[in-house]
Design a protein around this motif. Structure first.
Motif, PDB file in Angstrom:
ATOM      1  N   LEU A 171       0.827  -1.203   0.000  1.00  0.00           N
ATOM      2  CA  LEU A 171       0.000   0.000   0.000  1.00  0.00           C
ATOM      3  C   LEU A 171       0.871   1.266   0.000  1.00  0.00           C
ATOM      4  O   LEU A 171       0.565   2.235  -0.698  1.00  0.00           O
ATOM      5  N   ALA A 172       1.972   1.244   0.747  1.00  0.00           N
ATOM      6  CA  ALA A 172       2.879   2.394   0.768  1.00  0.00           C
ATOM      7  C   ALA A 172       3.534   2.605  -0.598  1.00  0.00           C
ATOM      8  O   ALA A 172       3.700   3.745  -1.051  1.00  0.00           O
ATOM      9  N   LYS A 173       3.923   1.519  -1.265  1.00  0.00           N
ATOM     10  CA  LYS A 173       4.522   1.631  -2.602  1.00  0.00           C
ATOM     11  C   LYS A 173       3.529   2.200  -3.608  1.00  0.00           C
ATOM     12  O   LYS A 173       3.883   3.042  -4.440  1.00  0.00           O
ATOM     13  N   ILE A 174       2.293   1.735  -3.536  1.00  0.00           N
ATOM     14  CA  ILE A 174       1.258   2.217  -4.460  1.00  0.00           C
ATOM     15  C   ILE A 174       0.999   3.704  -4.225  1.00  0.00           C
ATOM     16  O   ILE A 174       0.917   4.485  -5.171  1.00  0.00           O
ATOM     17  N   ASN A 175       0.882   4.114  -2.963  1.00  0.00           N
ATOM     18  CA  ASN A 175       0.629   5.521  -2.657  1.00  0.00           C
ATOM     19  C   ASN A 175       1.799   6.409  -3.064  1.00  0.00           C
ATOM     20  O   ASN A 175       1.597   7.542  -3.492  1.00  0.00           O
ATOM     21  N   ALA A 176       3.021   5.909  -2.950  1.00  0.00           N
ATOM     22  CA  ALA A 176       4.193   6.700  -3.350  1.00  0.00           C
ATOM     23  C   ALA A 176       4.249   6.868  -4.863  1.00  0.00           C
ATOM     24  O   ALA A 176       4.626   7.924  -5.365  1.00  0.00           O
ATOM     25  N   ALA A 177       3.856   5.838  -5.606  1.00  0.00           N
ATOM     26  CA  ALA A 177       3.955   5.894  -7.068  1.00  0.00           C
ATOM     27  C   ALA A 177       2.774   6.602  -7.711  1.00  0.00           C
ATOM     28  O   ALA A 177       2.945   7.331  -8.682  1.00  0.00           O
ATOM     29  N   VAL A 178       1.580   6.416  -7.176  1.00  0.00           N
ATOM     30  CA  VAL A 178       0.373   6.924  -7.830  1.00  0.00           C
ATOM     31  C   VAL A 178      -0.161   8.168  -7.142  1.00  0.00           C
ATOM     32  O   VAL A 178      -0.666   9.064  -7.807  1.00  0.00           O
ATOM     33  N   GLY A 179      -0.056   8.237  -5.848  1.00  0.00           N
ATOM     34  CA  GLY A 179      -0.587   9.370  -5.099  1.00  0.00           C
ATOM     35  C   GLY A 179      -1.443   8.879  -3.947  1.00  0.00           C
ATOM     36  O   GLY A 179      -2.052   7.808  -4.012  1.00  0.00           O
ATOM     37  N   HIS A 180      -1.472   9.672  -2.889  1.00  0.00           N
ATOM     38  CA  HIS A 180      -2.243   9.288  -1.707  1.00  0.00           C
ATOM     39  C   HIS A 180      -3.731   9.452  -1.965  1.00  0.00           C
ATOM     40  O   HIS A 180      -4.157  10.369  -2.645  1.00  0.00           O
ATOM     41  N   GLY A 181      -4.504   8.528  -1.433  1.00  0.00           N
ATOM     42  CA  GLY A 181      -5.953   8.598  -1.552  1.00  0.00           C
ATOM     43  C   GLY A 181      -6.529   7.813  -2.712  1.00  0.00           C
ATOM     44  O   GLY A 181      -7.726   7.586  -2.757  1.00  0.00           O
ATOM     45  N   VAL A 182      -5.690   7.413  -3.672  1.00  0.00           N
ATOM     46  CA  VAL A 182      -6.203   6.631  -4.805  1.00  0.00           C
ATOM     47  C   VAL A 182      -6.544   5.229  -4.330  1.00  0.00           C
ATOM     48  O   VAL A 182      -7.615   4.710  -4.600  1.00  0.00           O
ATOM     49  N   VAL A 183      -5.621   4.602  -3.605  1.00  0.00           N
ATOM     50  CA  VAL A 183      -5.850   3.277  -3.025  1.00  0.00           C
ATOM     51  C   VAL A 183      -5.769   3.433  -1.517  1.00  0.00           C
ATOM     52  O   VAL A 183      -4.743   3.829  -0.975  1.00  0.00           O
ATOM     53  N   THR A 184      -6.863   3.117  -0.832  1.00  0.00           N
ATOM     54  CA  THR A 184      -6.896   3.254   0.624  1.00  0.00           C
ATOM     55  C   THR A 184      -6.690   1.935   1.342  1.00  0.00           C
ATOM     56  O   THR A 184      -6.181   1.916   2.455  1.00  0.00           O
ATOM     57  N   SER A 185      -7.078   0.829   0.722  1.00  0.00           N
ATOM     58  CA  SER A 185      -6.867  -0.488   1.329  1.00  0.00           C
ATOM     59  C   SER A 185      -6.691  -1.530   0.227  1.00  0.00           C
ATOM     60  O   SER A 185      -7.031  -1.299  -0.928  1.00  0.00           O
ATOM     61  N   VAL A 186      -6.129  -2.659   0.628  1.00  0.00           N
ATOM     62  CA  VAL A 186      -5.828  -3.736  -0.316  1.00  0.00           C
ATOM     63  C   VAL A 186      -6.534  -4.996   0.159  1.00  0.00           C
ATOM     64  O   VAL A 186      -6.505  -5.339   1.350  1.00  0.00           O
ATOM     65  N   LYS A 187      -7.200  -5.696  -0.763  1.00  0.00           N
ATOM     66  CA  LYS A 187      -7.857  -6.970  -0.465  1.00  0.00           C
ATOM     67  C   LYS A 187      -7.165  -8.038  -1.306  1.00  0.00           C
ATOM     68  O   LYS A 187      -7.159  -7.971  -2.534  1.00  0.00           O
ATOM     69  N   ILE A 188      -6.548  -8.994  -0.639  1.00  0.00           N
ATOM     70  CA  ILE A 188      -5.770 -10.019  -1.334  1.00  0.00           C
ATOM     71  C   ILE A 188      -6.506 -11.343  -1.261  1.00  0.00           C
ATOM     72  O   ILE A 188      -6.943 -11.773  -0.194  1.00  0.00           O
ATOM     73  N   SER A 189      -6.634 -11.996  -2.429  1.00  0.00           N
ATOM     74  CA  SER A 189      -7.290 -13.304  -2.478  1.00  0.00           C
ATOM     75  C   SER A 189      -6.386 -14.290  -3.197  1.00  0.00           C
ATOM     76  O   SER A 189      -5.570 -13.912  -4.033  1.00  0.00           O
ATOM     77  N   GLY A 190      -6.583 -15.538  -2.855  1.00  0.00           N
ATOM     78  CA  GLY A 190      -5.825 -16.606  -3.497  1.00  0.00           C
ATOM     79  C   GLY A 190      -6.485 -17.009  -4.803  1.00  0.00           C
ATOM     80  O   GLY A 190      -7.399 -16.347  -5.304  1.00  0.00           O
ATOM     81  N   PRO A 191      -6.040 -18.109  -5.378  1.00  0.00           N
ATOM     82  CA  PRO A 191      -6.630 -18.563  -6.639  1.00  0.00           C
ATOM     83  C   PRO A 191      -8.085 -18.986  -6.445  1.00  0.00           C
ATOM     84  O   PRO A 191      -8.493 -19.415  -5.377  1.00  0.00           O
ATOM     85  N   VAL A 192      -8.852 -18.850  -7.480  1.00  0.00           N
ATOM     86  CA  VAL A 192     -10.272 -19.180  -7.440  1.00  0.00           C
ATOM     87  C   VAL A 192     -10.451 -20.578  -8.016  1.00  0.00           C
ATOM     88  O   VAL A 192      -9.940 -20.896  -9.090  1.00  0.00           O
ATOM     89  N   ALA A 193     -11.185 -21.412  -7.289  1.00  0.00           N
ATOM     90  CA  ALA A 193     -11.460 -22.771  -7.752  1.00  0.00           C
ATOM     91  C   ALA A 193     -12.488 -22.736  -8.866  1.00  0.00           C
ATOM     92  O   ALA A 193     -13.357 -21.860  -8.897  1.00  0.00           O
ATOM     93  N   PRO A 194     -12.421 -23.656  -9.811  1.00  0.00           N
ATOM     94  CA  PRO A 194     -13.421 -23.669 -10.867  1.00  0.00           C
ATOM     95  C   PRO A 194     -14.799 -24.013 -10.299  1.00  0.00           C
ATOM     96  O   PRO A 194     -14.928 -24.737  -9.325  1.00  0.00           O
ATOM     97  N   SER A 195     -15.807 -23.507 -10.918  1.00  0.00           N
ATOM     98  CA  SER A 195     -17.163 -23.767 -10.467  1.00  0.00           C
ATOM     99  C   SER A 195     -17.629 -25.104 -11.050  1.00  0.00           C
ATOM    100  O   SER A 195     -17.488 -25.371 -12.239  1.00  0.00           O
ATOM    101  N   TRP A 196     -18.231 -25.928 -10.188  1.00  0.00           N
ATOM    102  CA  TRP A 196     -18.762 -27.218 -10.650  1.00  0.00           C
ATOM    103  C   TRP A 196     -20.258 -27.100 -10.916  1.00  0.00           C
ATOM    104  O   TRP A 196     -20.920 -28.067 -11.203  1.00  0.00           O
ATOM    105  N   ARG A 197     -20.814 -25.936 -10.824  1.00  0.00           N
ATOM    106  CA  ARG A 197     -22.240 -25.737 -10.972  1.00  0.00           C
ATOM    107  C   ARG A 197     -22.651 -25.478 -12.402  1.00  0.00           C
ATOM    108  O   ARG A 197     -23.789 -25.160 -12.660  1.00  0.00           O
ATOM    109  N   LYS A 198     -21.747 -25.527 -13.349  1.00  0.00           N
ATOM    110  CA  LYS A 198     -22.088 -25.229 -14.730  1.00  0.00           C
ATOM    111  C   LYS A 198     -22.061 -26.504 -15.556  1.00  0.00           C
ATOM    112  O   LYS A 198     -21.399 -27.460 -15.226  1.00  0.00           O
ATOM    113  N   GLY A 199     -22.767 -26.472 -16.637  1.00  0.00           N
ATOM    114  CA  GLY A 199     -22.763 -27.623 -17.531  1.00  0.00           C
ATOM    115  C   GLY A 199     -24.110 -28.297 -17.584  1.00  0.00           C
ATOM    116  O   GLY A 199     -24.996 -28.077 -16.757  1.00  0.00           O
ATOM    117  N   GLU A 200     -24.267 -29.205 -18.549  1.00  0.00           N
ATOM    118  CA  GLU A 200     -25.567 -29.853 -18.711  1.00  0.00           C
ATOM    119  C   GLU A 200     -25.780 -30.995 -17.724  1.00  0.00           C
ATOM    120  O   GLU A 200     -26.901 -31.431 -17.513  1.00  0.00           O
TER     121      GLU A 200
END
Length: 188
Positions: A146-175
């Motif tokens: 977050l500090a690197k982003i604010n230094a490069a882009v400007g303060h207030g553009v990014v206020t927080s970061v949400k990090i997620s891992g890989p997304v599993a494929p959905s088994w709910r699709k298909g015939e």
């Protein structure tokens, strides 16, 4: 004794005046121009537009650009684009786009090779990591990212970061979908 075949430097013209050459001829023309200006009632230098002053206070000639930088010189595209964005109120959107466009320069090559920005809404940047191990590592480095982003882009553009891992494929699709939980496994 003087040799009659060599012309003397003070050769006379038919009017009785010596013939002028080079710098003497230029001085004579300048004197005549000044006299004509005085006779017409103008002092030397009058009648011309006053030279424009630059921001630094230096004078400049009109008509062409000199050896030094000038506002009339061709400008780099990023400066022109920046001024247009600023004048039209697009600065916030441009700053948000810089997060995505310059991601590897902002956070570094190592992090950029294992994580990518996904969305940026209301100051919350969502980052997807390539594995659960990298997601955990990035969560520990969250304040530094977050500090690197604010230094490069400007303060207030990014206020927080949400990090997620890989997304599993959905088994709910298909015939051949069957109601229920279906197979579960950890991906990553």
């Amino acid at each position: 004794m003087t040799d009659q075949s060599e012309p003397s430097s003070g050769a006379e013209q038919p009017g009785g005046e010596p013939e002028l050459r080079g710098i003497d001829l230029a001085r004579r023309a300048l004197e005549e121009a000044r006299a004509a200006a005085r006779a017409s009632g103008k002092s030397v230098g009058q009648g011309r537009a006053s030279p424009k002053r630059l921001r630094t206070g230096a004078r400049r000639r009109t008509g062409w650009s000199g050896a030094r930088p000038d506002e009339r010189d061709p400008q780099p595209l990023f400066k022109l684009a920046g001024s247009i964005a600023k004048n039209r109120g697009w600065s916030a959107k441009v700053a948000e786009g810089m997060v995505f466009g310059r991601w590897s320069a902002v956070v570094g090559e190592d992090i950029a090779s294992h994580a990518t920005p996904v969305t940026l809404k209301d100051g919350v940047l969502s980052i997807a990591a390539e594995s659960t191990a990298w997601a955990t590592q990035l969560r520990m480095l969250q304040s530094q990212i977050l500090a690197k982003i604010n230094a490069a882009v400007g303060h207030g553009v990014v206020t927080s970061v949400k990090i997620s891992g890989p997304v599993a494929p959905s088994w709910r699709k298909g015939e051949r979908h069957i109601r229920g939980r279906g197979p579960r496994d950890t991906y990553g």
